[in-house]
Design a protein around this motif. Structure first.
Motif, PDB file in Angstrom:
ATOM      1  N   LYS A 144       0.802  -1.225   0.000  1.00  0.00           N
ATOM      2  CA  LYS A 144       0.000   0.000   0.000  1.00  0.00           C
ATOM      3  C   LYS A 144       0.842   1.286   0.000  1.00  0.00           C
ATOM      4  CE  LYS A 144      -4.335  -1.608   2.003  1.00  0.00           C
ATOM      5  NZ  LYS A 144      -5.360  -1.357   3.019  1.00  0.00           N
ATOM      6  N   THR A 145       2.015   1.236   0.641  1.00  0.00           N
ATOM      7  CA  THR A 145       2.882   2.423   0.672  1.00  0.00           C
ATOM      8  C   THR A 145       3.956   2.348  -0.411  1.00  0.00           C
ATOM      9  OG1 THR A 145       2.530   2.518   3.047  1.00  0.00           O
ATOM     10  CG2 THR A 145       4.333   3.834   2.193  1.00  0.00           C
ATOM     11  N   SER A 146       4.533   1.158  -0.572  1.00  0.00           N
ATOM     12  CA  SER A 146       5.667   1.037  -1.511  1.00  0.00           C
ATOM     13  C   SER A 146       5.255   1.275  -2.960  1.00  0.00           C
ATOM     14  CB  SER A 146       6.352  -0.324  -1.359  1.00  0.00           C
ATOM     15  OG  SER A 146       5.401  -1.353  -1.331  1.00  0.00           O
ATOM     16  N   ILE A 147       3.957   1.166  -3.269  1.00  0.00           N
ATOM     17  CA  ILE A 147       3.527   1.395  -4.654  1.00  0.00           C
ATOM     18  C   ILE A 147       3.484   2.887  -5.009  1.00  0.00           C
ATOM     19  CG2 ILE A 147       1.015   1.557  -4.252  1.00  0.00           C
ATOM     20  CD1 ILE A 147       0.730  -0.225  -6.798  1.00  0.00           C
ATOM     21  N   MET A 148       3.452   3.749  -3.991  1.00  0.00           N
ATOM     22  CA  MET A 148       3.189   5.175  -4.268  1.00  0.00           C
ATOM     23  C   MET A 148       4.160   5.798  -5.280  1.00  0.00           C
ATOM     24  SD  MET A 148       1.871   6.299  -0.497  1.00  0.00           S
ATOM     25  CE  MET A 148       1.192   7.886  -0.916  1.00  0.00           C
ATOM     26  N   PRO A 149       5.493   5.596  -5.135  1.00  0.00           N
ATOM     27  CA  PRO A 149       6.396   6.227  -6.110  1.00  0.00           C
ATOM     28  C   PRO A 149       6.330   5.618  -7.511  1.00  0.00           C
ATOM     29  CG  PRO A 149       7.638   4.982  -4.454  1.00  0.00           C
ATOM     30  CD  PRO A 149       6.203   4.955  -4.026  1.00  0.00           C
TER      31      PRO A 149
ATOM     32  N   LEU B 211       3.552   5.169  -9.199  1.00  0.00           N
ATOM     33  CA  LEU B 211       2.342   5.632  -9.884  1.00  0.00           C
ATOM     34  C   LEU B 211       2.579   6.999 -10.525  1.00  0.00           C
ATOM     35  CD1 LEU B 211      -0.196   4.508  -7.119  1.00  0.00           C
ATOM     36  CD2 LEU B 211       0.474   3.267  -9.200  1.00  0.00           C
ATOM     37  N   ASN B 212       1.725   7.391 -11.478  1.00  0.00           N
ATOM     38  CA  ASN B 212       1.900   8.673 -12.162  1.00  0.00           C
ATOM     39  C   ASN B 212       1.335   9.829 -11.359  1.00  0.00           C
ATOM     40  OD1 ASN B 212       1.230   6.494 -14.548  1.00  0.00           O
ATOM     41  ND2 ASN B 212       2.907   7.866 -15.037  1.00  0.00           N
ATOM     42  N   GLU B 213       0.326   9.533 -10.533  1.00  0.00           N
ATOM     43  CA  GLU B 213      -0.352  10.623  -9.821  1.00  0.00           C
ATOM     44  C   GLU B 213      -1.023  10.058  -8.576  1.00  0.00           C
ATOM     45  OE1 GLU B 213      -2.829  12.770 -12.638  1.00  0.00           O
ATOM     46  OE2 GLU B 213      -4.051  13.530 -10.967  1.00  0.00           O
ATOM     47  N   LEU B 214      -1.121  10.897  -7.549  1.00  0.00           N
ATOM     48  CA  LEU B 214      -1.811  10.469  -6.324  1.00  0.00           C
ATOM     49  C   LEU B 214      -2.980  11.416  -6.056  1.00  0.00           C
ATOM     50  CD1 LEU B 214       1.313   9.822  -4.055  1.00  0.00           C
ATOM     51  CD2 LEU B 214      -0.129   8.079  -5.155  1.00  0.00           C
ATOM     52  N   ALA B 215      -4.148  10.850  -5.815  1.00  0.00           N
ATOM     53  CA  ALA B 215      -5.313  11.664  -5.436  1.00  0.00           C
ATOM     54  C   ALA B 215      -5.112  12.160  -4.002  1.00  0.00           C
ATOM     55  CB  ALA B 215      -6.575  10.814  -5.534  1.00  0.00           C
ATOM     56  N   PRO B 216      -5.786  13.259  -3.606  1.00  0.00           N
ATOM     57  CA  PRO B 216      -5.626  13.768  -2.239  1.00  0.00           C
ATOM     58  C   PRO B 216      -5.896  12.697  -1.172  1.00  0.00           C
ATOM     59  CG  PRO B 216      -6.832  15.349  -3.579  1.00  0.00           C
ATOM     60  CD  PRO B 216      -6.648  14.134  -4.432  1.00  0.00           C
TER      61      PRO B 216
ATOM     62  N   VAL C  23      -6.494   3.651 -10.550  1.00  0.00           N
ATOM     63  CA  VAL C  23      -7.287   3.799 -11.776  1.00  0.00           C
ATOM     64  C   VAL C  23      -6.299   4.010 -12.924  1.00  0.00           C
ATOM     65  CG1 VAL C  23      -9.021   5.196 -12.964  1.00  0.00           C
ATOM     66  CG2 VAL C  23      -9.185   4.864 -10.479  1.00  0.00           C
ATOM     67  N   ASN C  24      -6.450   3.235 -13.999  1.00  0.00           N
ATOM     68  CA  ASN C  24      -5.596   3.393 -15.183  1.00  0.00           C
ATOM     69  C   ASN C  24      -6.314   4.291 -16.184  1.00  0.00           C
ATOM     70  OD1 ASN C  24      -4.078   3.177 -17.492  1.00  0.00           O
ATOM     71  ND2 ASN C  24      -3.857   0.951 -17.407  1.00  0.00           N
ATOM     72  N   GLN C  25      -5.806   5.538 -16.302  1.00  0.00           N
ATOM     73  CA  GLN C  25      -6.431   6.482 -17.248  1.00  0.00           C
ATOM     74  C   GLN C  25      -5.525   6.596 -18.462  1.00  0.00           C
ATOM     75  OE1 GLN C  25      -7.343  10.283 -15.430  1.00  0.00           O
ATOM     76  NE2 GLN C  25      -9.151   9.467 -14.412  1.00  0.00           N
ATOM     77  N   GLY C  26      -5.768   5.758 -19.467  1.00  0.00           N
ATOM     78  CA  GLY C  26      -4.987   5.800 -20.700  1.00  0.00           C
ATOM     79  C   GLY C  26      -3.508   5.584 -20.474  1.00  0.00           C
ATOM     80  N   GLY C  27      -3.161   4.716 -19.532  1.00  0.00           N
ATOM     81  CA  GLY C  27      -1.755   4.420 -19.272  1.00  0.00           C
ATOM     82  C   GLY C  27      -1.179   5.193 -18.096  1.00  0.00           C
ATOM     83  N   ARG C  28      -1.900   6.218 -17.635  1.00  0.00           N
ATOM     84  CA  ARG C  28      -1.477   6.946 -16.421  1.00  0.00           C
ATOM     85  C   ARG C  28      -2.143   6.295 -15.217  1.00  0.00           C
ATOM     86  NH1 ARG C  28       0.887  11.558 -16.124  1.00  0.00           N
ATOM     87  NH2 ARG C  28      -0.244  12.298 -14.295  1.00  0.00           N
ATOM     88  N   LEU C  29      -1.327   5.868 -14.267  1.00  0.00           N
ATOM     89  CA  LEU C  29      -1.866   5.171 -13.094  1.00  0.00           C
ATOM     90  C   LEU C  29      -2.071   6.165 -11.961  1.00  0.00           C
ATOM     91  CD1 LEU C  29       0.243   1.862 -13.146  1.00  0.00           C
ATOM     92  CD2 LEU C  29      -1.972   2.347 -14.227  1.00  0.00           C
ATOM     93  N   ILE C  30      -3.338   6.298 -11.520  1.00  0.00           N
ATOM     94  CA  ILE C  30      -3.682   7.275 -10.477  1.00  0.00           C
ATOM     95  C   ILE C  30      -4.034   6.512  -9.195  1.00  0.00           C
ATOM     96  CG2 ILE C  30      -5.052   9.346  -9.998  1.00  0.00           C
ATOM     97  CD1 ILE C  30      -4.530   9.682 -12.889  1.00  0.00           C
ATOM     98  N   GLY C  31      -3.324   6.829  -8.112  1.00  0.00           N
ATOM     99  CA  GLY C  31      -3.544   6.141  -6.837  1.00  0.00           C
ATOM    100  C   GLY C  31      -4.566   6.856  -5.975  1.00  0.00           C
ATOM    101  N   HIS C  32      -5.482   6.111  -5.410  1.00  0.00           N
ATOM    102  CA  HIS C  32      -6.507   6.636  -4.500  1.00  0.00           C
ATOM    103  C   HIS C  32      -6.465   5.829  -3.208  1.00  0.00           C
ATOM    104  CE1 HIS C  32      -8.922   8.797  -7.692  1.00  0.00           C
ATOM    105  NE2 HIS C  32      -8.226   7.951  -8.445  1.00  0.00           N
ATOM    106  N   ASN C  33      -7.150   6.329  -2.193  1.00  0.00           N
ATOM    107  CA  ASN C  33      -7.336   5.523  -0.983  1.00  0.00           C
ATOM    108  C   ASN C  33      -8.805   5.581  -0.579  1.00  0.00           C
ATOM    109  OD1 ASN C  33      -7.466   4.581   1.777  1.00  0.00           O
ATOM    110  ND2 ASN C  33      -5.240   4.526   1.645  1.00  0.00           N
ATOM    111  N   THR C  34      -9.471   4.446  -0.595  1.00  0.00           N
ATOM    112  CA  THR C  34     -10.901   4.415  -0.240  1.00  0.00           C
ATOM    113  C   THR C  34     -11.127   3.794   1.144  1.00  0.00           C
ATOM    114  OG1 THR C  34     -11.336   2.242  -1.257  1.00  0.00           O
ATOM    115  CG2 THR C  34     -11.530   4.165  -2.695  1.00  0.00           C
ATOM    116  N   ASP C  35     -10.030   3.391   1.833  1.00  0.00           N
ATOM    117  CA  ASP C  35     -10.194   2.736   3.147  1.00  0.00           C
ATOM    118  C   ASP C  35     -10.840   3.675   4.176  1.00  0.00           C
ATOM    119  OD1 ASP C  35      -9.248   0.161   2.654  1.00  0.00           O
ATOM    120  OD2 ASP C  35      -7.163   0.715   3.040  1.00  0.00           O
TER     121      ASP C  35
END
Ligand code: NAP
Length: 302
Positions: A85-90, A92-97, A109-121
Motif C-alpha cells: 500500500k505504501t511502496s507502490i506510491m512512487p 504511480l503517475n499521480e496520487l489523489a488527495p 485507476v488506469n487512465q490511458g496508461g497513467r496510473l492514479i492512486g486513490h485511498n478508499t479505506d
C-alpha cells in the motif's frame, strides 16, 4: 434454474470473456485470503459490466515489474493490499488527495496508461460508521486506538468528515504524536491529541462518542492491554476494524457493557464499493457486495 450462488452473482461462469472484456485486479502478498474478488465480480455481474476482477500474488521485490506489467497489459484498475500500500506510491503517475493524506494507496485507476492512486479505506470506514450506527460522525468526539497505516487513513477521513476531536492512543506514543502532528496544520479546527495506550489513558475516553480499534489486536483473539471501556459514556459506540473473527474481545466487552458495537466488515465492503465507483463511474447495486460476501462466508462455514 440458477443456483442461489448464481442468483447472488457469486458464480460468474456464465460471463463470456471476450476480446473487449476489461480486466481489473487486486495485487498483494498473500492475496488468496482476499474477499475483494467475490465482492467485485458480484457487482460487475449485477451491473452487466463487461469486465472481470482477478487476484494476482505479487512478491515485494516484484512490485515494480508487476506495476509496469499491469500498465502494459492495459489492466483498467486494481486494488492494492498488504504489503504494497505504501511502496507502490512512487511507482504511480499521480496520487489523489485521499492517497496523499492517508500515506497509502488501496485503489489504482488506469487512465490511458497513467496510473492514479486513490485511498478508499478511510472513506469506507466513515461510510460504514454512518450505516452501521445510523449516525452522523460530524461533530463527534473520537478515540482512535492505533497509529499504523489503517489509523492514518481513518484519521484523514474522520477529519474530512468534520469530527470535533480525535484522541489517538497507541502502544508506541511517538507514533501517535507523529500521526497527530502530520494532520494538525491541515485541520486546525479539530482538536487532535496523541497519548500512550496504558492504564493512565482511561480518562481520555470518558467523553468519547465513538471508539475505533485500528490496531491488529483482536485478529488472534487478543484483548487490547491498557484499554478499558468502563469509563466510556453510555451512548458511546465501539467499532473494531478487525472483521475476522467477527466478534473480537473488544466487541464482546462493548456488548457486555450495553454499547452499540460493529466489526470491520462494513468498512471492507464500503471501500470496495467506492473503488467500484471510481473504476466504472457507477455505484454498485445496493448491498450487492454485502450480500455476495455474506453468501460466500456462509458457504465457507457450511
Ligand atoms: P499496522 O500498520 O501494522 O499497524 C498496527 C497497529 O497495531 C499499530 O498501531 C501498532 O502499535 C498496533 N499494535 C500491534 N500489536 C500491538 C500490541 N501487541 N499491543 C498494542 N498495539 C499493537 O497495521 P494496519 O495496516 O494499520 O492494520 C491494522 C488493523 O486494521 C488490522 O487488523 C487490519 O486487518 C485492519 N484493517 C481493516 C480494514 C477493513 O476493511 N475492515 C482495512 C484496513 C485495515 P505500535 O505502533 O506500538 O506498533
Amino acid at each position: 434454474m440458477p443456483s442461489p450462488l448464481q442468483q447472488e452473482g457469486l458464480m460468474i461462469n456464465s460471463t463470456v470473456i471476450a476480446g473487449k472484456t476489461r480486466v481489473y485486479s487486486i495485487i498483494g502478498c498473500p492475496v488468496t485470503h482476499s474477499f475483494s474478488p467475490v465482492m467485485q465480480n458480484a457487482a460487475l455481474h449485477a451491473a452487466a459490466v463487461d469486465a472481470i476482477y482477478v487476484p494476482f500474488s505479487v512478491e515485494p521485490d516484484q512490485l515494480s515489474v508487476a506495476v509496469s506489467g499491469l500498465r502494459a497489459l492495459g489492466v483498467c484498475g486494481f486494488n492494492v493490499t498488504i504489503p504494497h500500500k505504501t511502496s507502490i506510491m512512487p511507482l504511480l503517475n499521480e496520487l489523489a488527495p485521499s492517497a496523499v493524506q492517508a500515506g497509502a494507496v488501496n485503489t489504482v485507476v488506469n487512465q490511458g496508461g497513467r496510473l492514479i492512486g486513490h485511498n478508499t479505506d478511510g472513506d469506507g470506514l466513515v461510510r460504514s460508521l454512518v450505516k452501521d450506527f445510523n449516525c452522523d460522525v460530524a461533530g463527534s468526539k473520537v478515540v482512535l486506538v492505533g497509529a499504523g497505516g489503517a489509523a492514518r487513513g481513518a484519521l484523514a477521513a474522520l477529519c474530512r468528515a468534520g469530527v470535533k476531536s480525535i484522541v489517538v492512543l497507541n502502544r508506541t506514543v511517538t507514533a501517535a504524536e507523529v500521526l497527530i502532528d502530520s494532520f494538525s496544520s491541515s485541520f486546525p479546527q479539530i482538536m487532535l491529541h496523541g497519548a500512550a495506550l496504558d492504564s493512565q489513558s482511561g480518562h481520555l475516553v470518558s467523553d468519547a462518542d465513538l471508539l475505533i480499534n485500528a490496531t491488529s489486536l483482536g485478529m488472534a483473539g487478543e484483548k487490547i492491554d491498557g484499554l478499558t471501556l468502563a469509563l466510556l459514556p453510555d451512548h458511546a459506540k465501539v467499532y473494531d476494524m478487525v472483521y475476522n473473527p467477527p466478534l473480537t474481545p473488544l466487541l464482546l466487552d462493548a456488548r457486555n457493557r450495553g454499547l452499540q458495537a460493529a466489526n470491520g466488515l462494513g468498512m471492507l465492503v464500503a471501500q470496495g464499493e467506492l473503488a467500484f465507483s471510481l473504476w466504472h463511474g457507477i455505484a454498485p447495486a445496493n448491498d450487492i457486495m454485502q450480500k455476495a460476501l455474506s453468501s460466500f462466508l456462509n458457504a465457507a462455514k457450511a
